[in-house]
Design an enzyme around this catalytic site. Structure first.
Site, PDB file in Angstrom:
ATOM      1  N   GLU A 261       9.535  32.268  42.833  1.00 12.83           N
ATOM      2  CA  GLU A 261      10.570  32.830  41.086  1.00 12.83           C
ATOM      3  C   GLU A 261      12.108  32.286  41.676  1.00 12.83           C
ATOM      4  OE1 GLU A 261       9.466  33.192  38.751  1.00 12.83           O
ATOM      5  OE2 GLU A 261       7.000  33.529  38.889  1.00 12.83           O
ATOM      6  N   CYS A 295      17.583  37.039  36.296  1.00 12.06           N
ATOM      7  CA  CYS A 295      17.635  35.933  36.566  1.00 12.06           C
ATOM      8  C   CYS A 295      16.878  35.482  34.817  1.00 12.06           C
ATOM      9  CB  CYS A 295      15.934  35.768  37.558  1.00 12.06           C
ATOM     10  SG  CYS A 295      14.721  36.493  36.848  1.00 12.06           S
TER      11      CYS A 295
END
Ligand code: NAP
Length: 488
Positions: A261, A295
């Site tokens: 990720e 993010c």
């Protein structure tokens, strides 16, 4: 013991300054420690053990021992352990949130939200443990029965970032544990105490020794050992694309199953069929959550020319209304950044943009509180060539660029190696369908900002990652599909 002034927990046993291996709290073999500080004031919170390869090997050995029994439990028995862990988290939500704000700096309300979010993955994967179905396959061979099943991959190593100190652990660990895999966590250096509190609660929930371990210390020697050892079969990483690439290279040496990720650099597209105030306020929420250290933060905001000026006005007003401060203060929206590197990166992006013609509508430098506090900043007339359009800022700097047509907006949005999330604000259903199809992103948020949660497959296209976390998909990152062919 940690700084008594800043540590006000109802249950002080949640604050651990040792690693957690084989169900035991342990110091580093050499007795060395690393200091952890509060980013809001630079004051020491405490220390953690500076562990290395020897302690990591012990964690692997105990995980291997635990694996033999853990995989033999019935799915509902593993689920029961997870549900007990979930209950422990919720019972200590306030302490966990305080610990998080102390080490990470985020406003206490955000920390409370993260604890709920983190715990939700444990409950979700307790359910998924029971639904890890295989299948029977229509046979192509006379007299044979064919089936497939999900086997646990084996020991899973989790390397996690500091921006979500709790949720990035549970999103991985709960899935792996549900799939019958033991887990070794190496948390970010800046935010180890949330991870260690999770270990304390796993212990109280009765997770067997070796099923969940936390090894603290310098990343390279610990991760080097985790990669070298063939008993570690999977590596789940959340962090920057840059470090992700390095880890993928290391994982190749022992052909580990890798989940990644990585960075975001999200585009936010606002079309002129939208109310500019509504779109601007949504963009402010998408930009400044987690103080921009997220993010999913909208790093490139593209606004159609017809609403551009009004959007800038509303966006700037909403940004100026944000309150910056210590995460423990009432009503604070933005906390400090994590380290000096983060401040320097924000300033470099602002300076480059200004040098190349961008306008600063508000902010643009260090906040008057000093230290690691940066002003919420709005840059207008940003162009695609500026650094901020090409790199993830990971801070409270909003970059706004005008565009004319739908095709241009799509091209701008996709013109990047990142592909985690894209935000789209428009009332035109045809446009929504077209862009949802052609945006090269793992997640598309249409006319909304808050989209994450345990049931959804979280993950990115391109260099934003490999694999998915959460949802039905998250557990299969930690399984191998086994095909069985039986002749009778
Ligand atoms: P980072 O610098 O990549 O660090 C992430 C983790 O990797 C930390 O535990 C770090 O340890 C460790 N690490 C650093 N260098 C390493 C190396 N050479 N070998 C092994 N491990 C190493 O990222 P970060 O600054 O903590 O987090 C920010 C990044 O994470 C952003 O790019 C953000 O977009 C991304 N992120 C992505 C998601 C997602 O779900 N896609 C979620 C959150 C964050 P230390 O702490 O000791 O440096």
């Amino acid at each position: 013991m940690g700084n008594a002034k800043t540590l006000e927990l109802d249950d002080m046993r949640l604050f651990r300054e040792h690693g957690y291996i084989d169900g035991q709290w342990c110091p580093a073999d050499a007795g060395e420690t690393i200091a952890v500080t509060n980013p809001a004031d630079g004051v020491s919170i405490g220390t953690i053990p500076a562990m290395g390869p020897a302690e990591t090997t012990r964690a692997i050995e105990t995980a291997q021992t635990a694996f033999a029994d853990w995989r033999r439990l019935l799915a509902h028995e593993r689920a029961d352990h997870l549900l007990a862990w979930h209950s422990e988290m919720l019972a200590h939500k306030e302490d966990l949130a305080r610990l998080m704000t102390l080490e990470q700096g985020k406003p206490l309300a955000e920390s409370r939200g993260e604890i709920d979010y983190a715990a939700s993955f444990i409950r979700w994967f307790a359910g998924e443990a029971r639904r890890l179905y295989g299948c029977t396959i229509p046979t192509h061979l006379h007299g044979r029965t064919l089936m497939s099943q999900h086997d646990p991959v084996g020991i899973v190593a989790c390397i996690t970032p500091w921006n979500f100190p709790s949720a990035m652990i549970t999103r991985k660990a709960a899935a792996a544990i549900a799939a019958a895999c033991p887990v070794i966590v190496r948390p970010a250096s800046e935010t180890p105490y949330s991870a260690l509190a999770l270990a304390e609660l796993a212990d109280r929930a009765g997770l067997p020794r070796g099923v969940f371990s936390v090894v603290t210390g310098d990343a390279r020697p610990i991760c080097g050992e985790l990669f070298r050892d063939t008993r570690v079969r999977a590596m789940s990483f959340t962090g920057s694309t840059e470090v992700g690439r390095l880890l993928l290279e290391q994982g190749a040496q022992t052909v580990k199953k890798m989940s990644m990720e990585l960075g975001g650099h999200a585009p936010f597209l606002a079309f002129d069929d939208m109310d500019p105030k509504e779109a601007a306020e949504a963009a402010v929420a998408a930009k400044f959550q987690t103080t921009g250290q997220d993010c999913l933060a909208a790093n490139r905001i593209y606004v159609q020319r017809g609403i551009y000026d009004d959007f800038l006005r509303h966006f700037t007003a909403a940004t100026e209304a944000l309150r910056v401060g210590d995460g423990f203060e009432e009503g604070v929206d933005l906390g400090p950044l994590m380290n000096q590197g983060a401040i320097d990166k924000c300033q470099a992006h602002v300076d480059d943009a200004v040098a190349n013609g961008a306008r600063v509508l508000t902010g643009g430098g260090l906040h008057e509180r000093g230290g690691l506090f940066y002003q919420p900043t709005v840059l207008a007339d940003v162009t695609p060539a500026m650094t901020i359009s090409c790199e993830e800022t990971f801070g409270p700097v909003a970059a706004i660029t005008p565009f004319d047509s739908e095709d241009e907006a799509l091209e701008l949005a996709n013109e990047t190696e990142y592909g985690l999330v894209a935000y789209l604000y428009s009332h035109d259903n045809g446009r929504i369908l077209r862009l949802s199809e052609y945006l090269e992103y793992g997640m598309v948020a249409v006319n909304c900002v808050k989209i994450t949660g345990a049931p959804i497959p979280f993950g990115g296209f391109k260099q934003s990652g490999l694999g998915r976390e959460g949802g039905h998909e998250g557990i299969t990152e930690f399984t191998e599909v086994k095909y069985v062919c039986m002749a009778f």
